[in-house]
Scaffold this active site. Structure first.
Site, PDB file in Angstrom:
ATOM      1  N   GLU A   1      22.361  10.190 -19.216  1.00  0.00           N
ATOM      2  CA  GLU A   1      21.798   9.024 -19.882  1.00  0.00           C
ATOM      3  C   GLU A   1      20.277   9.054 -19.776  1.00  0.00           C
ATOM      4  OE1 GLU A   1      22.995   4.353 -20.169  1.00  0.00           O
ATOM      5  OE2 GLU A   1      22.753   5.177 -18.167  1.00  0.00           O
TER       6      GLU A   1
ATOM      7  N   CYS B   1      22.845   0.409 -22.463  1.00  0.00           N
ATOM      8  CA  CYS B   1      23.941   1.235 -21.948  1.00  0.00           C
ATOM      9  C   CYS B   1      24.928   1.638 -23.034  1.00  0.00           C
ATOM     10  CB  CYS B   1      24.677   0.484 -20.838  1.00  0.00           C
ATOM     11  SG  CYS B   1      25.314  -1.140 -21.336  1.00  0.00           S
TER      12      CYS B   1
ATOM     13  N   GLU C   1      29.469  -2.693 -14.532  1.00  0.00           N
ATOM     14  CA  GLU C   1      29.131  -2.378 -15.916  1.00  0.00           C
ATOM     15  C   GLU C   1      27.958  -1.409 -15.861  1.00  0.00           C
ATOM     16  OE1 GLU C   1      27.833  -1.601 -19.092  1.00  0.00           O
ATOM     17  OE2 GLU C   1      26.656  -3.435 -18.965  1.00  0.00           O
TER      18      GLU C   1
ATOM     19  N   LYS D   1      21.185 -12.020  -7.990  1.00  0.00           N
ATOM     20  CA  LYS D   1      19.949 -11.280  -7.708  1.00  0.00           C
ATOM     21  C   LYS D   1      19.531 -10.566  -8.995  1.00  0.00           C
ATOM     22  CE  LYS D   1      17.958  -7.433  -5.093  1.00  0.00           C
ATOM     23  NZ  LYS D   1      17.543  -6.739  -6.336  1.00  0.00           N
TER      24      LYS D   1
END
Length: 483
Positions: free
Chosen positions: A387, A290, A255, A181
């Site tokens: 973040e 990331c 992840e 997906k």
């Protein structure tokens, strides 16, 4: 620039070798981040299509797991060649998907082909161990390394091609089948990827790719025929995935995000240190990565010079149309990203951080944010701890090595870290102390396929890359034969 075709391809749900133009999840109006305008209607899968895809993948697994490893290797090698052959088209689609500039996007097909080729090489090197000696132990004991079955894959939008290449080749090389997906925000790269999977000759049902609703993602994770899940994205969604996996103890690879530190010692090559610090925070993917070095931790003896260099670089980054070959940084992904990033910038200034460069939206169509740099940042503030996933860099000052390590380790994230020093002993000593899944010293390259990638804590669970990357998709069984 005017000669480049900006027409997006038609996107389908790719289930068991079939192309479906519609799904029960309706459609999503894809917005070109460079213009802010809808440029395509994307069909969305819902629970019904997920069930069809998983069932097809489960049926294909019965044959695929018995396919000779050399044949799996050959198919993946062919796919790697096709990815390289279509590098220009993947770069074009990346610009349409999420505004990745052509100059940046050109690197992703090369890297994706390398990941695919690397795991092609693993397909015929999977074996178990001898655990029992008939003479000494009165048994012949050995282990079997076997695939799980259907692997559910959910990826986010910032690297649509490389995310596919980091997950699919390892899974299918190990003998699994996959249902993927991708994000509806970036559907175009996945469409071409599936075209190439078919051209390479993979059997029907081994690889299925279908953008879908949130309910489709939930169905994929919880489906009883899905035996493992691998996800790239944020911790909020990862938490929901873990909760869905918990009742059946279904394993997952996650992840997730990062708040990576770039420690610059007084003996560092400042050309390299400042280029890394700005490229992997302000330029590449507009900071939407990331593992990027979004915190620069600088020794006091070179602090002022580093700040001056970073300010100069930040103020001269060419930001603009991703189809312009001279542009290094494009838009962020959507309006919601603009609002989130600008909100964090505003709160940082309210918390007495010093705005060194940028800080505003760029006045043009699309979702552009100025490359932004802060100094005098409180290490416990939001901008230092959370973040941003946008073109924002924070710079800190340190005096001692211990202080630098403490600052670097002072977040809930533990994905990547960077060290800049000419003192090899210090570099290795600091690398051993950093709480991160990887440490890159003096310009070492990100995402080298032979090196495992993956963090700890809020940055995730499990590894992609290296031998560990294929071991994630193998179950180990023990067999003993009495002699």
């Amino acid at each position: 620039m005017s000669d480049i075709d900006r027409t997006p391809p038609k996107v389908h749900l790719r289930i068991n070798g079939e192309r479906r133009e519609s799904g029960s999840g309706g459609t999503y109006g894809h917005v070109n981040p460079a213009t802010g305008e809808v440029d395509a209607q994307i069909p969305l899968a819902d629970k019904d299509e997920i069930d069809l895809a998983v069932t097809a993948a489960h049926e294909a697994f019965q044959t695929w797991k018995r396919t000779p490893p050399a044949q799996r290797r050959a198919l993946l090698s062919r796919l790697a060649d096709l990815i390289e052959a279509h590098a220009d088209e993947f770069a074009r689609l990346g610009a349409l998907d999420n505004g990745t500039p052509l100059a940046v996007g050109a690197a992703f097909p090369v890297l994706s082909a390398e990941w695919t080729r690397y795991y092609a090489g693993w397909a015929d090197k999977i074996h178990g161990d001898l655990t029992g000696n008939p003479v000494q132990d009165s048994e012949l004991g050995y282990t079997l390394a076997q695939p799980y079955g259907v692997v559910g894959i959910i990826i986010t939008w910032n690297g649509p091609l490389i995310s596919l290449a980091m997950k699919i080749p390892a899974a299918v090389a190990a003998g699994n089948t996959v249902v993927v997906k991708p994000s509806e925000l970036t559907p175009f790269s996945g469409e071409l990827f599936m075209d190439l999977v078919e051209q390479a000759g993979f059997p029907r049902g081994v690889v299925n790719v279908l953008p879908g609703t949130a309910e489709a993602g939930a169905q994929l994770v919880s489906h009883p025929l899905v035996k493992k899940v691998t996800f790239t994205g944020g911790p909020a969604t990862a938490t929901r995935i873990l909760k869905a996996c918990a009742p059946s103890m279904k394993p997952a690879v996650l992840e997730l995000g990062g708040k990576s530190a770039n420690i610059v010692f007084d003996d560092a090559d400042l050309d390299v240190a400042c280029q890394i610090g700005t490229t992997f925070s302000l330029i590449a993917l507009s900071g939407q990565g990331c593992a990027f070095a979004t915190r620069m931790i600088v020794h006091e003896d070179v602090y002022e010079e580093v700040v001056a260099r970073v300010k100069l670089i930040a103020q001269n980054i060419p930001v603009g149309d991703p189809f312009d070959p001279a542009v290094a940084s494009g838009p962020v992904v959507n309006q919601a990203a603009v609002e989130r990033i600008l909100g964090m910038i505003e709160r940082a200034t309210e918390q007495s951080a010093t705005l060194l460069a940028g800080g505003s939206r760029i006045d043009r169509a699309g979702y552009y944010v100025q490359p932004t740099v802060f100094t005098d940042v409180d290490p416990n503030s939001e901008i230092a701890q959370s973040e941003v996933f946008g073109p924002v860099l924070t710079i800190f000052r340190f005096r001692t090595e211990q202080e630098a390590v403490a600052l670097a380790n002072g977040t809930r994230y533990a994905l990547s870290s960077y060290v800049q020093t000419r003192d090899l002993q210090r570099a290795l000593r600091v690398a051993a102390e950093l709480d991160a899944g990887e440490t890159l010293i003096n310009g070492a390259t990100n995402l080298v396929v032979g090196r495992p990638f993956g963090g700890f804590g809020l940055s995730g669970v499990g590894k992609e890359g290296g031998r560990e990357g294929i071991e994630e998709f193998l179950r180990i069984r023990g067999v003993g034969i009495a002699v």
